[in-house]
Motif scaffolding. Structure first.
Motif, PDB file in Angstrom:
ATOM      1  N   UNK A  92       1.921  10.098  10.558  1.00 18.51           N
ATOM      2  CA  UNK A  92       2.338   8.891   9.868  1.00 18.51           C
ATOM      3  C   UNK A  92       3.825   9.076   9.587  1.00 18.51           C
ATOM      4  N   UNK A  94       6.586   7.249   7.177  1.00 16.69           N
ATOM      5  CA  UNK A  94       6.871   6.236   6.169  1.00 16.69           C
ATOM      6  C   UNK A  94       8.343   5.832   6.286  1.00 16.69           C
ATOM      7  N   UNK A  95       8.551   4.621   6.785  1.00 17.73           N
ATOM      8  CA  UNK A  95       9.924   4.212   7.088  1.00 17.73           C
ATOM      9  C   UNK A  95      10.724   3.887   5.813  1.00 17.73           C
ATOM     10  N   UNK A  96      10.035   3.784   4.679  1.00 18.83           N
ATOM     11  CA  UNK A  96      10.785   3.467   3.452  1.00 18.83           C
ATOM     12  C   UNK A  96      11.422   4.702   2.831  1.00 18.83           C
ATOM     13  N   UNK A 128       2.959   8.102  16.784  1.00 16.63           N
ATOM     14  CA  UNK A 128       3.631   7.907  15.502  1.00 16.63           C
ATOM     15  C   UNK A 128       3.145   6.589  14.918  1.00 16.63           C
ATOM     16  N   UNK A 129       2.533   6.689  13.747  1.00 17.25           N
ATOM     17  CA  UNK A 129       2.034   5.501  13.050  1.00 17.25           C
ATOM     18  C   UNK A 129       3.036   5.173  11.949  1.00 17.25           C
ATOM     19  N   UNK A 130       3.764   4.099  12.143  1.00 12.10           N
ATOM     20  CA  UNK A 130       4.797   3.719  11.178  1.00 12.10           C
ATOM     21  C   UNK A 130       4.172   3.042   9.969  1.00 12.10           C
ATOM     22  N   UNK A 131       4.570   3.480   8.786  1.00 11.17           N
ATOM     23  CA  UNK A 131       4.058   2.915   7.549  1.00 11.17           C
ATOM     24  C   UNK A 131       5.173   2.202   6.796  1.00 11.17           C
ATOM     25  N   UNK A 132       4.811   1.085   6.176  1.00 13.21           N
ATOM     26  CA  UNK A 132       5.773   0.429   5.290  1.00 13.21           C
ATOM     27  C   UNK A 132       5.028  -0.025   4.037  1.00 13.21           C
ATOM     28  N   UNK A 133       5.774  -0.457   3.036  1.00 11.11           N
ATOM     29  CA  UNK A 133       5.134  -0.955   1.819  1.00 11.11           C
ATOM     30  C   UNK A 133       4.447  -2.268   2.130  1.00 11.11           C
ATOM     31  N   UNK A 134       3.317  -2.472   1.510  1.00 12.28           N
ATOM     32  CA  UNK A 134       2.570  -3.692   1.841  1.00 12.28           C
ATOM     33  C   UNK A 134       3.108  -4.899   1.090  1.00 12.28           C
TER      34      UNK A 134
END
Ligand SMILES: [Mn+2]
Ligand SMILES: [Mn+2]
Ligand SMILES: [Zn+2]
Ligand SMILES: [Zn+2]
Lengths: 134, 134
Positions: A92, A94-96, A128-134
């Motif tokens: 994962x 986390x792009x933030x 790669x699993x990109x995560x962002x805030x929902x």
DNA sequence: CAATTATTTTACAATCATTCTAAACTACTT
DNA sequence: AAGTAGTTTAGAATGATTGTAAAATAATTG
């Protein structure tokens, strides 16, 4: 990790246990999963009051990778990341906050992959699993 | 693609059809799947006898990406790649010749992905299947 | 424990992809 | 045609990384 254990580890991999390599190995191989860049690692040793050049950090990260103590990860932001988890696994991202979290290879099932082109064989798969805030 | 069609395409996306953008759009959007870097594209326009600065190539690739005519791909070698296939999809990457091949998203099944951390949502998944000679 | 040799570290310059800057240029509007 | 806003460009700047060559240190030998 004790200094003696660290020295032994380096000897085992035929690397001279210099002051610099001992400090870096002690930081990296404490048993927890770590993801570092040359810069983040440089900051961490500096925080411990140890000064060593960025060139040495790069040299050491590449040497550790070569002997199999680390894995290189590319494609995460602009810098090269190094991973103490040397098992085949995914991430994962986390792009933030530029944070990486391991995903065990066994936690992802990839099926129905098309045939590889003639004469080519799969060398590895990076997910790669990109995560962002929902 | 005719010049007129290219001009219309740019107008549709509210981009001024300058000589430079028309040349690049004509090269890129001929209906075939293309993967380019700023450098490879620069070489291709040069081969057509057109001279334009590398800065313009970068500007244009980013503008095209912003309006949705291209997708950015990172993690392939050192440079940023741009992809005329804007569908969600994945890639074979042949490490012996730096060649990219599309894998439709529908051709890969990813199952059993662990839960995302609290408050985080999946923004996208990038799969790169590295190929080498057998 | 010297003295010697081999390896490592480091300061500093160089490289390479990319971005920035500000001036020259060009497309669009009036 | 003139004015204005948007675009291109040369060249400088940036940032991650690598190369270089001299100084420092670890290992080995007598
Ligand atoms: Mn490397
Ligand atoms: Mn970009
Ligand atoms: Zn990892
Ligand atoms: Zn593609």
């Amino acid at each position: 990790m004790t200094t003696q254990n660290t020295v032994d580890l380096l000897r085992l991999y035929k690397l001279r246990p210099t002051r610099q390599r001992v400090a870096l190995a002690a930081l990296l191989f404490d048993g927890t999963a770590r993801h570092v860049t040359a810069e983040t690692l440089h900051g961490q040793v500096k925080d411990m009051g140890i000064t060593l050049s960025l060139a040495t950090i790069y040299n050491t990260l590449h040497q550790f990778t070569k002997v199999g103590l680390l894995k290189e990860i590319r494609g995460i932001g602009d810098a090269t990341w190094f991973d103490t988890n040397i098992d085949q696994h995914h991430h994962f991202f986390d792009i933030t906050n530029d944070h990486l979290i391991d995903i065990p290879a066994s936690s992802i099932t990839i099926s129905n992959l098309p045939d590889s082109p003639q004469g080519k064989v799969i060398d590895g798969i990076d997910v790669i699993v990109r995560l962002s805030d929902e």
